[in-house]
Enzyme design. Sequence first.
Site, PDB file in Angstrom:
ATOM      1  N   HIS A 294       0.714  -1.221   0.184  1.00  0.00           N
ATOM      2  CA  HIS A 294       0.060  -0.195  -0.129  1.00  0.00           C
ATOM      3  C   HIS A 294       0.964   1.097   0.007  1.00  0.00           C
ATOM      4  O   HIS A 294       1.900   1.392   0.731  1.00  0.00           O
ATOM      5  CB  HIS A 294      -0.932   0.054   1.297  1.00  0.00           C
ATOM      6  CG  HIS A 294      -0.627  -0.028   2.560  1.00  0.00           C
ATOM      7  ND1 HIS A 294      -0.388   1.393   3.311  1.00  0.00           N
ATOM      8  CD2 HIS A 294      -0.270  -0.923   3.408  1.00  0.00           C
ATOM      9  CE1 HIS A 294      -0.082   0.866   4.476  1.00  0.00           C
ATOM     10  NE2 HIS A 294      -0.012  -0.399   4.565  1.00  0.00           N
ATOM     11  N   ASP A 306       5.779   1.151   7.295  1.00  0.00           N
ATOM     12  CA  ASP A 306       4.256   0.817   7.108  1.00  0.00           C
ATOM     13  C   ASP A 306       3.658   1.861   6.358  1.00  0.00           C
ATOM     14  O   ASP A 306       3.479   2.835   6.505  1.00  0.00           O
ATOM     15  CB  ASP A 306       3.456   0.809   8.606  1.00  0.00           C
ATOM     16  CG  ASP A 306       1.962   0.456   8.132  1.00  0.00           C
ATOM     17  OD1 ASP A 306       1.714  -0.238   7.047  1.00  0.00           O
ATOM     18  OD2 ASP A 306       1.222   0.349   9.160  1.00  0.00           O
ATOM     19  N   GLU A 338      -5.276   1.893   2.326  1.00  0.00           N
ATOM     20  CA  GLU A 338      -5.211   0.682   3.138  1.00  0.00           C
ATOM     21  C   GLU A 338      -5.590   1.157   4.430  1.00  0.00           C
ATOM     22  O   GLU A 338      -6.143   0.563   4.987  1.00  0.00           O
ATOM     23  CB  GLU A 338      -3.898  -0.161   2.948  1.00  0.00           C
ATOM     24  CG  GLU A 338      -3.882  -1.352   3.719  1.00  0.00           C
ATOM     25  CD  GLU A 338      -3.478  -1.460   4.995  1.00  0.00           C
ATOM     26  OE1 GLU A 338      -3.256  -2.496   5.583  1.00  0.00           O
ATOM     27  OE2 GLU A 338      -3.184  -0.387   5.663  1.00  0.00           O
ATOM     28  N   ASP A 367       3.169  -6.040   3.170  1.00  0.00           N
ATOM     29  CA  ASP A 367       3.024  -5.024   4.122  1.00  0.00           C
ATOM     30  C   ASP A 367       3.796  -5.038   5.437  1.00  0.00           C
ATOM     31  O   ASP A 367       3.812  -5.886   6.001  1.00  0.00           O
ATOM     32  CB  ASP A 367       1.505  -5.000   4.537  1.00  0.00           C
ATOM     33  CG  ASP A 367       1.112  -3.627   4.929  1.00  0.00           C
ATOM     34  OD1 ASP A 367       1.817  -3.072   5.384  1.00  0.00           O
ATOM     35  OD2 ASP A 367      -0.328  -3.931   5.506  1.00  0.00           O
TER      36      ASP A 367
HETATM   37 ZN   LIG Z   1       0.323  -1.565   6.477  1.00  0.00          ZN
END
Ligand SMILES: [Zn+2]
Length: 523
Positions: A294, A306, A338, A367
């Site tokens: 993402h 992240d 996301e 991810d």
């Molecule tokens: Zn994530």
Amino acid sequence: MSGRAVLATSLALSGVSALQLPVQLPLQQFVPSKLPWSSSSDSGVDSELIAKPLVDSETLQKHITSDALKARAKDLYEIAKKSEDEYNHPTRVIGSEGHLGTLEYIWDQLSQLGDAYTLSKQGFPAVMGNVLESRLVIGDKVPNTATAFALTPATKNKQPVHGDVILVKNQGCDAADYPTEIEGNIAFIKRGTCAFGTKSALAGKAGAVAAVVYNNEDNDDELHGTMGTPSPDHVATFGLSGNEAAPFIKKIESGEKVDAIAYMDAMVESIKTTNIVAQTTRGDPENCVMLGAHSDSVPEGPGINDDGSGSMSLLEVATHLAKYDVNNCVRFAWVSGEEEGLLGSDYYVSSLSPEENSKIRLFMDYDMMGSPNYAYQIYNATNEENPVGSAELKELYIEWYEKHGLNYTLIPFDGRSDYDGFIRNGIPGGGIATGAEGVKTKEEEAMFGGKAGEWYDHCYHQLCDDTTNVDLEAWEINTKLIAHSVATYAHSLDGFPKRDVDATIKAESYGSQVKYHGSKLVL
Ligand SMILES: [Zn+2]
Ligand SMILES: *[C@@H]1O[C@H](CO)[C@@H](O)[C@H](O)[C@H]1NC(C)=O
Ligand SMILES: *[C@@H]1O[C@H](CO)[C@@H](O)[C@H](O)[C@H]1NC(C)=O
């Protein structure tokens, strides 16, 4: 032969304008040596045209270096800083300059890979919530574990509301569970059975001015939920731990009155954001290997681990794969939204026709590839509970870690990332991760090093998820594994199960069991 070459050139030229590639690139870079729809079976016929060697795993893995990944992380952090004017700190949340810059960067980098990929952008509407301030007082107590649910509306006129705390019957999944005294008061609802959004809407319909959902387990855990799809019936909704709720419930059940003040300053807005998809021009387009990461972060920080890590792993693998031929098509996706609840991946999968859906042989989710206190985690997908092929993918990861003498753990395949929509739509899937807000165990400390008793990523969803928040060794190792997964299936899907006819039934049972939809609980 020449006729083919002419066709190939004109195809390539039409690709040039569509992709707005820089005109100064030499033309031959755009000439595909193989037509986009040619399949592996006729590669013999095309052999004189093939200028690129066929991909193999070891070779592709050798291109992956931690230096290149580190440079990508720095680029991304600089891009996240573009949001500082609006957010006072770096972030790549959807709608921000930092996210728009991320999309531009990915698109620009892919555009430089000549004719290797067909690029596309998919715009879609996304709901975004922002809780500016929230407060809950019950009786004379300010609970420690009160949380505002994501996508909650504000209290009326963004002012504090006051009322009695009214216990809702059962799990509050049925209108009949809401007594008439709810009107003008605050609904106290037990977690479980149905989604938080359903409970909030039923409370709103019954006239509640706010709702509190308390955990169905007696523990001190904060309840981080999301309302899911916004509804005009929703009221300001809080989460509360089971332990903090218990004394109030006891009081009310013994006939005493408990009152509360709820205050929520929040808004929910709809914006447009974009998925980016790059598909190899080579390889059988009827059999695609798909992978995703993402492109967005949470508003609180720059999201370098992240999921800057997974996004940049994909970009590195795509960059090096461009030098090779493939037998099966490879489709990279940088999905957006996301963090707002898997919006981009859901949108992408739901917009596929059944025919297009059936061309995706598997989806691999990447991810959080370099958590600082990492564990090598593999999603525990199975062929019994997920579309057939999910277990074979899991085996590929297991074999690779074992071959390299590395430990791994299996973690729940429970809807926390973008694979969710693919599984729900019958596409086999899986992936690897290195851990978010979970706590490392003693055993895992022995297996992976790092520190037991601490989060895998102590900066998860925070401002400090910056360039110092990635373990470069773990990130490099996992990016090599991503390269391995891509190269293996791009080379051959022999022995990989055909798409599963029972997948829809499994998807339904999967859908009724998962508690997450993205990082937040939905039920
Ligand atoms: Zn994530
Ligand atoms: C993985 O899933 C299977 C099937 O649901 C289950 O039996 C097994 O215990 C799981 N393994 C781990 C480590 O969670
Ligand atoms: C794997 O885990 C064991 C403990 O279970 C440990 O002794 C070993 O050193 C670990 N291997 C690696 C490569 O870290």
